[in-house]
Scaffold this motif. Structure first.
Motif, PDB file in Angstrom:
ATOM      1  N   THR A   9       3.920  -7.914  10.299  1.00 49.68           N
ATOM      2  CA  THR A   9       2.880  -8.885   9.631  1.00 49.68           C
ATOM      3  C   THR A   9       2.813 -10.361  10.117  1.00 49.68           C
ATOM      4  O   THR A   9       1.790 -11.017  10.151  1.00 49.68           O
ATOM      5  CB  THR A   9       3.485  -9.048   8.096  1.00 49.68           C
ATOM      6  N   VAL A  31      -8.034   0.763   8.183  1.00 49.94           N
ATOM      7  CA  VAL A  31      -7.585  -0.243   7.844  1.00 49.94           C
ATOM      8  C   VAL A  31      -6.021  -0.539   8.536  1.00 49.94           C
ATOM      9  O   VAL A  31      -5.571   0.668   8.903  1.00 49.94           O
ATOM     10  CB  VAL A  31      -6.906   0.046   6.380  1.00 49.94           C
ATOM     11  N   THR A  91      -2.713  -1.476   8.469  1.00 54.39           N
ATOM     12  CA  THR A  91      -1.705  -1.813   7.594  1.00 54.39           C
ATOM     13  C   THR A  91      -0.315  -2.395   8.500  1.00 54.39           C
ATOM     14  O   THR A  91      -0.462  -2.178   9.751  1.00 54.39           O
ATOM     15  CB  THR A  91      -0.955  -0.749   6.890  1.00 54.39           C
ATOM     16  N   PRO A 139      -2.889  -8.123   7.657  1.00 55.79           N
ATOM     17  CA  PRO A 139      -2.755  -6.691   7.234  1.00 55.79           C
ATOM     18  C   PRO A 139      -3.458  -6.280   6.116  1.00 55.79           C
ATOM     19  O   PRO A 139      -3.607  -7.235   5.063  1.00 55.79           O
ATOM     20  CB  PRO A 139      -1.152  -6.418   6.936  1.00 55.79           C
ATOM     21  N   GLN A 140      -3.986  -5.132   5.771  1.00 59.08           N
ATOM     22  CA  GLN A 140      -4.765  -4.616   4.705  1.00 59.08           C
ATOM     23  C   GLN A 140      -4.113  -3.676   3.814  1.00 59.08           C
ATOM     24  O   GLN A 140      -3.138  -2.937   4.566  1.00 59.08           O
ATOM     25  CB  GLN A 140      -6.166  -4.169   5.180  1.00 59.08           C
ATOM     26  N   VAL A 141      -4.290  -3.573   2.684  1.00 61.59           N
ATOM     27  CA  VAL A 141      -3.705  -2.627   1.901  1.00 61.59           C
ATOM     28  C   VAL A 141      -4.478  -1.583   1.536  1.00 61.59           C
ATOM     29  O   VAL A 141      -5.412  -1.608   1.080  1.00 61.59           O
ATOM     30  CB  VAL A 141      -2.999  -3.074   0.355  1.00 61.59           C
ATOM     31  N   PRO A 142      -4.360  -0.335   2.012  1.00 62.52           N
ATOM     32  CA  PRO A 142      -5.520   0.783   1.805  1.00 62.52           C
ATOM     33  C   PRO A 142      -5.580   1.207   0.406  1.00 62.52           C
ATOM     34  O   PRO A 142      -4.694   1.028  -0.470  1.00 62.52           O
ATOM     35  CB  PRO A 142      -4.935   2.037   2.633  1.00 62.52           C
ATOM     36  N   ARG A 175      -5.459   3.338  -2.611  1.00 61.34           N
ATOM     37  CA  ARG A 175      -4.960   4.884  -2.826  1.00 61.34           C
ATOM     38  C   ARG A 175      -5.938   5.599  -3.691  1.00 61.34           C
ATOM     39  O   ARG A 175      -6.065   5.586  -5.083  1.00 61.34           O
ATOM     40  CB  ARG A 175      -3.746   4.855  -3.400  1.00 61.34           C
TER      41      ARG A 175
END
Length: 177
Positions: free
Chosen positions: A104, A80, A82, A114-117, A119
Motif C-alpha cells: 500500500t 481492481v 488491491t 489500492p482499491q477494494v473490490p 463483493r
C-alpha cells in the motif's frame, strides 16, 4: 539547521522548542547533539524506516505493470489493483516479499491507490433485487414515528398532558400512592 543557529545565539532549549513548534524533549535532544557534535550532528540522516527493497529501475517497471492493469497479470475478474494483488505481483516479478501494508505504501509512493473490490455474488439478479426493494421492502418496513410525537430534548420531557392514557409511560406523571 534553525535549531543550531538558535543554540549558537545561546537560546535555551525550551525557547527553541516554542519557536520551532516541537516538544521540549526534542529540543533538549537536539541541544545535546549540537553540544557534542556541532551543526553536522543535527544534519538529517534521511527518512527513517527500512529502505525500499526495489531499485529505481524496478519501481519504474512496477509502475508500468500497474498501468497495464490487473487483467494483463492474471486477474480477470475485475480491473481492481488491491494491495494484496500488488504484493503478489511484486513477489512474482521481482522475487521480493512485501506485506499488504508495505505494498500500500509503495503504491502511494508511485501515485496509485489500492482499491477494494465490490463483493457481489456471481449469480446476482439485479432486476430481482430492484423489484424486491421497490415492492416487498416498501410493504414490510414499518412506518416511522410521526413528527412531534415524542420530545427530543434531554432536558425537558414531554408534558404529562401530551402522554396517552394507556401504553408505555402512562400514568408516569401522576404521583405514586
Amino acid at each position: 539547521m534553525q535549531a543550531a543557529e538558535l543554540f549558537e545565539q545561546e537560546i535555551k532549549p525550551p525557547e527553541v522548542a516554542r519557536r520551532l513548534r516541537v516538544s521540549p524533549k526534542s529540543a533538549y535532544q537536539w541541544h545535546q547533539l549540537w553540544r557534542d557534535g556541532g551543526v553536522r550532528a543535527l544534519a538529517s540522516r534521511g527518512p527513517s524506516g527500512s529502505r525500499c527493497r526495489l531499485s529505481p529501475r524496478c519501481l519504474e517497471k512496477l509502475a508500468a505493470y500497474l498501468d497495464e492493469g490487473p487483467a494483463a497479470h492474471g486477474w480477470v475478474e475485475d480491473q481492481v489493483w488491491t494491495a494484496a494483488r500488488v504484493a503478489t505481483l511484486i513477489g512474482r516479478k521481482f522475487h521480493v516479499c512485501y506485506s499488504v501494508s508495505g505494498a500500500t505504501r509503495l503504491m502511494h509512493r508511485l501515485g496509485f491507490s489500492p482499491q477494494v473490490p465490490a463483493r457481489r455474488v456471481a449469480e446476482r439478479d439485479e432486476q430481482a433485487v430492484t423489484a424486491w426493494k421497490e415492492v416487498t421492502w416498501a410493504e414490510v418496513k414499518e412506518p416511522g414515528r410521526p413528527a412531534g410525537a415524542t420530545s427530543a430534548s434531554r432536558m425537558k420531557q414531554g408534558s404529562p398532558e401530551s402522554r396517552p392514557e394507556a401504553g408505555p409511560g402512562a400514568g408516569a406523571g401522576a404521583p405514586r400512592s
